[in-house]
Motif scaffolding. Structure first.
Motif, PDB file in Angstrom:
ATOM      1  N   LEU A  75       0.832  -1.204   0.000  1.00  0.00           N
ATOM      2  CA  LEU A  75       0.000   0.000   0.000  1.00  0.00           C
ATOM      3  C   LEU A  75       0.866   1.254   0.000  1.00  0.00           C
ATOM      4  O   LEU A  75       0.580   2.227  -0.706  1.00  0.00           O
ATOM      5  CB  LEU A  75      -0.933  -0.005   1.206  1.00  0.00           C
ATOM      6  N   ALA A  78       2.324   1.721  -3.395  1.00  0.00           N
ATOM      7  CA  ALA A  78       1.378   2.185  -4.412  1.00  0.00           C
ATOM      8  C   ALA A  78       0.888   3.608  -4.173  1.00  0.00           C
ATOM      9  O   ALA A  78       0.647   4.348  -5.125  1.00  0.00           O
ATOM     10  CB  ALA A  78       0.183   1.241  -4.478  1.00  0.00           C
ATOM     11  N   SER A  79       0.744   4.014  -2.881  1.00  0.00           N
ATOM     12  CA  SER A  79       0.091   5.302  -2.625  1.00  0.00           C
ATOM     13  C   SER A  79       0.833   6.220  -1.677  1.00  0.00           C
ATOM     14  O   SER A  79       0.472   7.393  -1.550  1.00  0.00           O
ATOM     15  CB  SER A  79      -1.318   5.064  -2.087  1.00  0.00           C
ATOM     16  N   LEU A  82      -0.715   7.383   2.791  1.00  0.00           N
ATOM     17  CA  LEU A  82      -2.003   6.815   3.187  1.00  0.00           C
ATOM     18  C   LEU A  82      -1.842   5.431   3.803  1.00  0.00           C
ATOM     19  O   LEU A  82      -2.596   5.044   4.698  1.00  0.00           O
ATOM     20  CB  LEU A  82      -2.935   6.745   1.971  1.00  0.00           C
ATOM     21  N   LEU A 226       6.934   8.127  -6.254  1.00  0.00           N
ATOM     22  CA  LEU A 226       5.512   8.398  -6.035  1.00  0.00           C
ATOM     23  C   LEU A 226       5.024   9.597  -6.838  1.00  0.00           C
ATOM     24  O   LEU A 226       3.829   9.717  -7.119  1.00  0.00           O
ATOM     25  CB  LEU A 226       5.247   8.631  -4.541  1.00  0.00           C
ATOM     26  N   ASN A 230       0.625   8.303 -13.034  1.00  0.00           N
ATOM     27  CA  ASN A 230       0.005   7.033 -13.396  1.00  0.00           C
ATOM     28  C   ASN A 230      -0.771   7.232 -14.699  1.00  0.00           C
ATOM     29  O   ASN A 230      -1.681   8.055 -14.752  1.00  0.00           O
ATOM     30  CB  ASN A 230      -0.939   6.576 -12.280  1.00  0.00           C
ATOM     31  N   THR A 233      -4.685   6.909 -14.278  1.00  0.00           N
ATOM     32  CA  THR A 233      -5.432   7.910 -13.508  1.00  0.00           C
ATOM     33  C   THR A 233      -5.041   9.344 -13.879  1.00  0.00           C
ATOM     34  O   THR A 233      -5.722  10.289 -13.481  1.00  0.00           O
ATOM     35  CB  THR A 233      -5.179   7.711 -12.004  1.00  0.00           C
ATOM     36  N   LYS A 237       1.164   8.991  -8.521  1.00  0.00           N
ATOM     37  CA  LYS A 237       0.861   7.721  -7.863  1.00  0.00           C
ATOM     38  C   LYS A 237       0.533   7.917  -6.384  1.00  0.00           C
ATOM     39  O   LYS A 237      -0.320   7.236  -5.827  1.00  0.00           O
ATOM     40  CB  LYS A 237       2.047   6.766  -8.007  1.00  0.00           C
ATOM     41  N   GLY A 238       1.228   8.857  -5.752  1.00  0.00           N
ATOM     42  CA  GLY A 238       1.012   9.073  -4.333  1.00  0.00           C
ATOM     43  C   GLY A 238       1.892  10.185  -3.821  1.00  0.00           C
ATOM     44  O   GLY A 238       2.429  10.973  -4.597  1.00  0.00           O
ATOM     45  N   ASN A 246      -7.481  13.387   1.447  1.00  0.00           N
ATOM     46  CA  ASN A 246      -7.454  12.046   2.041  1.00  0.00           C
ATOM     47  C   ASN A 246      -7.191  12.036   3.548  1.00  0.00           C
ATOM     48  O   ASN A 246      -7.028  10.976   4.141  1.00  0.00           O
ATOM     49  CB  ASN A 246      -6.427  11.155   1.333  1.00  0.00           C
ATOM     50  N   ASN A 456     -12.223   1.859  -9.313  1.00  0.00           N
ATOM     51  CA  ASN A 456     -10.769   1.876  -9.152  1.00  0.00           C
ATOM     52  C   ASN A 456     -10.143   1.948 -10.533  1.00  0.00           C
ATOM     53  O   ASN A 456      -9.959   0.924 -11.193  1.00  0.00           O
ATOM     54  CB  ASN A 456     -10.280   0.626  -8.410  1.00  0.00           C
TER      55      ASN A 456
END
Length: 542
Positions: A75, A78-79, A82, A226, A230, A233, A237-238, A246, A456
């Motif tokens: 996680l 990927a982000s 968070l 990060l 992407n 999207t 990415k993060g 968030n 998603n």
């Protein structure tokens, strides 16, 4: 794609350690045994006799699973920030639940409750409500067990092991020693599992940053990775930091997860196996030590970003095994892989026992065989635990792994809907039984509808794509998100309160409370608390 021929050293070490702990699982049948295993108190709760040290390792091995080992770093990979929600969630969970768990221990030992649904049945006098709690626990646990396989599968994939046969063999052995030894098997194996996890993580946070050039390079490399866009999207990415959109999700995710943690049947199974309230208090004070380890595990995600690790076939759960394989010598990589694989055995065993006990006590005995003897109940639970494990293997073999992950996500939100009847029920009998049923239905519907509406883009899923619900769906001009489970359980409680007022105004018949105020405060050795539950109902000690 990794080749098996290049990983024979790692595979050999994994097999040797796996055989070792499997042998311990079978030997555990006579470890600290007082009564016959033909009794749920003995087979399913270890004789309710575990002291502070055993309980600490058992709960730690139960709550910090193989999937945690691979999913939390994935996680963060990927982000970014968070993913750190798991750290405050575990920190606040233990002080938050200490007093309720002490009350659950007391009332359960006084009345011989084995499951949370047993307590609900007695507290609210409702077999319907108890059935809903039992079904909720089983449904929420099944994909959780399946996801322990994901941890093992990630290790096998990193070693280039072909096919699913090794995975099936591993869970077959797990099923056999759980059937034979009950809760004592994971309790004994937890010592080895935790020792391996601590060893691997301590070495990892020292060796890997040094190889990458220091922690500045770790965080700098993670920040750069990060920040890349992407293509699916069209956004970064993060980030290493949370943003305004968030932060609410982070807070509600952490709080909601903390509230759900000890509602899972496997968590309560470990608590009810302890020998006193004092043991529970000591463990709730000491278990946050695992949060430190979890924080270090989470940082593996940033290390993987800085090291340029790429997941195998796009499966982010493989990043930790691939990182270990790249950074460690073969012999230590084997130990690290074994830590992940063995880390699946303890929680999977406890989860299957918890789910099996729910089926036996609150479905089989309640609706099919009210006069079932202690021996019959134990036998049904043993068989049910096998069926649960077979179902878990089926999740992985038949369904897409990502679908199993989605189901586990749903499971966390589902189990939260038992909070009013189980957790609040420990403190108040004010809620009407039908009010609680109405709240459960409302919370479940709201939660599932909200999950269905979440896409998603990164995976192409149109529905059930995550647990963060945008407030824009409520007609607000906002990108702020909230955790679905938290919102759903608030709805659950509100509906429960309103329905209770209505039921009381209509003088609807309510159930009879079979517990007394004193039952929630007794300690081991007090009058009414059985020292050796396995000796009751004609079951003789061996």
């Amino acid at each position: 794609m990794p080749q098996l021929a290049d990983h024979w050293v790692q595979l050999t070490i994994v097999i040797v350690l796996f055989v070792l702990v499997s042998g311990m699982g079978f030997v555990a049948a006579r470890w600290r045994r007082v009564g016959s295993l033909d009794h749920l108190d003995e087979w399913g709760l270890g004789g309710r006799s575990f002291g502070p040290w055993i309980t600490w390792f058992l709960l730690g091995g139960d709550l910090y699973t193989a999937y945690t080992f691979v999913a939390v770093p994935a996680l963060l990979y990927a982000s970014g920030a968070l993913g750190f929600y798991a750290i405050p969630y575990t920190i606040i969970a233990f002080p938050l639940v200490m007093l309720p768990l002490c009350r659950m221990w007391s009332v359960s030992h006084t009345h011989g409750f084995v499951t949370p649904a047993d307590f609900v049945r007695a507290r609210f006098g409702s077999s319907t409500l108890a059935l809903l709690v039992a079904i909720t626990g089983i449904v929420a646990t099944m994909p959780y067990i399946a996801l322990q396989l994901v941890g093992i599968e990630a290790v096998l994939t990193a070693m280039g092991v072909p096919g699913q046969i090794p995975l099936i063999v591993a869970f077959l052995i797990l099923a056999l020693y759980t059937y034979s030894s009950g809760l004592r098997a994971p309790a004994l194996i937890a010592f080895v599992k935790d020792a391996l996890v601590y060893l691997v993580i301590i070495v990892a946070v020292i060796v890997i940053p040094v190889k990458l050039g220091g922690w500045d390079m770790v965080f700098g490399g993670a920040e750069k990775a990060l920040a890349t866009i992407n293509p699916l999207t069209h956004a970064a990415k993060g980030s290493l930091l949370l943003n305004g959109n968030n932060q609410l999700q982070y807070v509600t995710w952490a709080l909601g997860s903390a509230l759900a943690l000890f509602l899972y049947p496997h968590s309560l199974t470990g608590v009810l196996a302890s020998n006193s309230r004092k043991t529970i208090k000591r463990n709730m004070a000491a278990l946050p030590a695992y949060s430190l380890v979890l924080a270090l595990i989470a940082l593996l995600g940033f290390m993987a970003l800085a090291a340029g690790i790429k997941p195998i076939k796009g499966d982010s759960t493989t990043i930790v095994p691939v990182l270990f394989d790249k950074m460690f010598p073969s012999w230590f990589t084997g130990i690290a892989f074994a830590a992940v694989a063995i880390g699946a055995l303890v929680p999977a065993a406890i989860m299957s026992i918890g789910a099996a006990n729910l089926f036996t006590r609150n479905i089989y005995k309640e609706f099919f065989r009210r006069d079932a003897s202690s021996k019959e109940q134990a036998q049904v639970s043993k068989l049910a635990s096998l069926v649960v494990k077979i179902g878990a293997v089926g999740f992985i073999l038949i369904l897409n792994t990502q679908f199993a992950i989605d189901l586990q996500l749903i499971g966390g939100i589902i189990i939260l809907q038992t909070l009013p009847s189980v957790a609040l029920g420990l403190y108040t009998r004010w809620f009407h039984r039908w009010g609680l049923v109405a709240g459960w239905v409302a919370g479940m519907l709201v939660g599932l509808v909200m999950l269905y509406q979440i896409p998603n883009p990164a995976t192409g899923h149109l529905h059930f794509g995550g647990s963060a619900y945008s407030l824009a769906n409520f007609g607000l001009h906002s990108k702020v998100q909230i955790y679905v489970g938290f919102f759903a359980v608030v709805v659950n409680i509100l509906v429960g309160v309103i329905a209770t007022f209505i039921c009381k105004a209509l003088k609807a018949p309510d159930g009879v409370d079979a517990t007394k105020p004193r039952d929630y405060e007794v300690e081991a050795g007090d009058l009414g608390v059985r020292d050796v539950p396995g000796l009751v109902e004609g079951v003789k000690a061996t």
